[in-house]
Design a protein around this motif. Structure first.
Motif, short mmCIF file in Angstrom:
data_model
loop_
_atom_site.label_atom_id
_atom_site.label_comp_id
_atom_site.label_asym_id
_atom_site.label_seq_id
_atom_site.Cartn_x
_atom_site.Cartn_y
_atom_site.Cartn_z
N LEU A 151 32.77 53.90 19.29
CA LEU A 151 33.81 54.87 19.91
C LEU A 151 35.02 53.86 20.28
O LEU A 151 36.30 54.52 20.35
N ALA A 152 34.90 52.75 20.77
CA ALA A 152 36.01 52.01 21.35
C ALA A 152 37.14 51.52 20.52
O ALA A 152 36.91 51.35 19.31
N ASP A 153 38.44 51.70 20.94
CA ASP A 153 39.61 51.16 20.10
C ASP A 153 39.64 49.71 20.37
O ASP A 153 40.04 49.15 19.40
N PHE A 154 39.53 49.10 21.63
CA PHE A 154 39.50 47.87 21.66
C PHE A 154 38.13 47.48 22.46
O PHE A 154 37.42 48.15 23.44
N GLY A 155 37.61 46.34 22.08
CA GLY A 155 36.29 45.87 22.75
C GLY A 155 36.34 44.43 23.17
O GLY A 155 36.83 43.53 22.53
N VAL A 156 35.65 43.97 24.42
CA VAL A 156 35.57 42.72 24.70
C VAL A 156 34.12 42.49 24.80
O VAL A 156 33.38 43.32 25.70
N VAL A 157 33.45 41.62 23.99
CA VAL A 157 31.96 41.40 24.26
C VAL A 157 32.01 40.15 25.09
O VAL A 157 32.61 39.18 25.08
N GLY A 158 31.35 40.54 26.26
CA GLY A 158 31.29 39.38 27.35
C GLY A 158 30.88 39.97 28.61
O GLY A 158 30.49 41.10 28.83
N ASP A 159 30.76 38.95 29.51
CA ASP A 159 30.18 39.48 30.82
C ASP A 159 31.17 40.21 31.68
O ASP A 159 32.22 39.41 32.05
N LEU A 160 30.75 41.28 32.25
CA LEU A 160 32.02 41.78 33.08
C LEU A 160 32.44 41.09 34.25
O LEU A 160 33.31 41.38 34.62
N ASN A 161 31.25 40.42 34.73
CA ASN A 161 31.81 39.66 36.05
C ASN A 161 32.82 38.53 35.51
O ASN A 161 33.47 38.21 36.77
N GLN A 162 32.80 38.14 34.23
CA GLN A 162 34.02 37.39 34.21
C GLN A 162 35.12 38.11 33.65
O GLN A 162 36.15 37.90 33.94
N VAL A 163 34.92 38.82 32.62
CA VAL A 163 35.85 39.52 32.18
C VAL A 163 36.87 40.53 32.98
O VAL A 163 38.18 40.48 33.03
N VAL A 164 36.18 41.21 33.69
CA VAL A 164 36.89 42.35 34.67
C VAL A 164 37.91 41.65 35.61
O VAL A 164 38.99 42.06 35.73
N PRO A 165 37.37 40.42 36.44
CA PRO A 165 38.22 39.96 37.59
C PRO A 165 39.71 39.11 36.68
O PRO A 165 40.72 39.39 37.04
N GLN A 166 39.19 38.75 35.48
CA GLN A 166 40.23 38.21 34.65
C GLN A 166 41.41 39.01 34.31
O GLN A 166 42.73 38.98 34.35
N LEU A 167 40.76 40.22 33.82
CA LEU A 167 41.93 41.35 33.52
C LEU A 167 42.61 41.80 34.85
O LEU A 167 43.75 42.11 34.59
N THR A 168 42.14 41.95 35.83
CA THR A 168 42.70 42.30 37.35
C THR A 168 43.68 41.42 37.48
O THR A 168 44.81 41.70 37.81
N GLU A 169 43.32 40.07 37.29
CA GLU A 169 44.48 39.20 37.58
C GLU A 169 45.57 39.16 36.67
O GLU A 169 46.66 38.97 36.99
N GLU A 170 45.19 39.36 35.40
CA GLU A 170 46.24 39.48 34.26
C GLU A 170 47.11 40.54 34.32
O GLU A 170 48.52 40.41 34.28
N ILE A 171 46.67 41.64 34.94
CA ILE A 171 47.40 42.75 35.18
C ILE A 171 48.38 42.44 36.54
O ILE A 171 49.65 43.02 36.41
N ALA A 172 47.82 41.94 37.27
CA ALA A 172 48.52 41.55 38.72
C ALA A 172 49.65 40.87 38.47
O ALA A 172 50.84 40.93 39.01
N LYS A 173 49.47 39.78 37.36
CA LYS A 173 50.78 38.93 37.06
C LYS A 173 51.72 39.57 36.45
O LYS A 173 53.02 39.05 36.59
N ARG A 174 51.45 40.75 35.69
CA ARG A 174 52.43 41.58 35.14
C ARG A 174 53.36 42.21 36.08
O ARG A 174 54.46 43.14 35.41
N LYS A 175 52.55 42.41 37.06
CA LYS A 175 53.53 43.50 37.99
C LYS A 175 54.92 42.87 38.69
O LYS A 175 55.01 41.62 39.12
#
Ligand code: FAD
Length: 317
Positions: free
Chosen positions: A293-317
């Motif tokens: 169903l997903a348009d974009f998918g990340v295969v990985g452990d959310l404990n690693q992926v989600v904090p990295q995603l949060t960090e990347e978003i914070a950098k762009r602000k």
């Protein structure tokens, strides 16, 4: 041009975004007339409705409307239907407004369409039915089209309308006074947007692993100004409150972006989110059905992926 009645959704006078979506849709179908029920109507509310195309605003601020469960709103709409002969009635596809739509359809001997995600030429509606498993195009063939449209299904575009105000007194029948509201308890509201109205929803599932770990989901949501959702597995486990459950037996959401972390994508979960415009899945299992169903998918452990995603978003602000 015929009027199109739009039932206004508001909380203490604050107009919900879905009303502006309905007014935008109504402009394509006729002359939008907003129908305001209950207290809270103000100059600010009037301006907001007019800015989004309301040519007329019917205001019915009677205690009868708020003291009794849904039926007086049906009385009001039925009264307006008979006096103005609108081309259609649009309501939000919320639990309350869907009940109003159904009752109004019975009252006016008309057809009703619910969970509509778009309306085209000739009042043909795109509908998401059977828990979102099937999309159909449907048109009311009897009486007045009464259409319940899902929040977030269509855009909000401002365009000035005359906003001519008309006070309406509604004759509430005794039959509509059989269930009285005895108490209202205000839901605690956090800083996050309301789940069904949010443009972005970040949801966590069993893969989150614990109540404490939901802070990862919350941090990502906050970095995006998003609402937090959860799968039933997560709410049943007591990791997140039930009111945030997305799915067949939870809330239906239709955001611009839905991020599912640690959610397998069971049919009952999909039923509540598959009309999201863009779906991103984070799951450690590449075979998880959510990836279909997903348009974009990340295969990985959310404990690693989600904090990295949060960090990347914070950098762009
Ligand atoms: C009548 C009925 C109504 C229902 N209504 C709803 C409803 O409204 N909403 C709803 O959600 N469900 C509903 N369900 C339940 C539904 O069938 C599923 O059981 C539920 O959606 C599963 O939730 P989940 O995806 O979080 O858990 P699971 O199916 O257990 O999936 C967990 C996923 O997390 C992944 N994962 C695990 N650890 C990690 C990690 N560290 N990092 C990344 N990924 C990880 C796994 O690979 C797996 O894909 C209903 C069921 C019934 C019978």
């Amino acid at each position: 041009m015929s009027e199109v009645l739009v039932l206004v959704e508001h909380v203490d006078g604050q107009i919900k975004k879905v009303t502006l979506e309905l007014l935008t849709l109504a402009r394509r179908l006729g002359a939008p007339s907003a129908v305001w029920t209950g207290p809270g109507y103000s100059a600010e509310a009037k301006a907001r409705l007019a800015e989004h195309g309301a040519e007329k605003i019917y205001v019915a601020d009677s205690a009868d409307i708020t003291d009794y469960v849904v039926a007086p709103k049906v009385d009001l709409l039925a009264q307006l239907v008979s006096s103005v002969s609108p081309a259609a009635v649009l309501v939000a596809a919320t639990a309350e407004a869907k009940e109003i739509a159904g009752r109004l359809a019975v009252r006016t001997d008309s057809g009703v369409l619910t969970d509509v995600v778009g309306i085209e030429e000739g009042l043909v509606a795109d509908q998401s039915i059977f828990g979102g498993g099937v999309n159909v195009r449907a048109r009311v063939t009897k009486g007045l089209p009464i259409i319940a449209v899902r929040p977030n299904a269509s855009p909000v575009e401002a365009a000035a309308g005359a906003g001519a105000e008309e006070q309406v007194s509604v004759a509430v029948s005794d039959a509509s006074k059989t269930a009285r509201v005895v108490e209202r308890v205000k839901e605690e509201k956090g800083a996050r947007p309301e789940l069904t109205e949010a443009a972005i929803v970040v949801s966590g599932g069993r893969g989150v692993g614990s109540a404490e770990n939901f802070s990862l989901i919350e941090k990502l949501a906050d970095s995006l100004g998003a609402a937090v959702g959860a799968s039933r597995a997560a709410t049943d486990a007591g990791w997140y409150p039930h009111q945030f459950q997305v799915g067949q037996t939870g809330k239906t959401v239709s955001p611009q972006l839905y991020i599912a972390a640690g959610i397998s994508g069971a049919i009952q979960h999909r039923a509540g989110m598959q009309t999201a415009k863009t779906i991103v899945a984070v799951n450690k299992d590449p075979e998880a059905p959510i990836f279909e169903l997903a348009d974009f998918g990340v295969v990985g452990d959310l404990n690693q992926v989600v904090p990295q995603l949060t960090e990347e978003i914070a950098k762009r602000k």
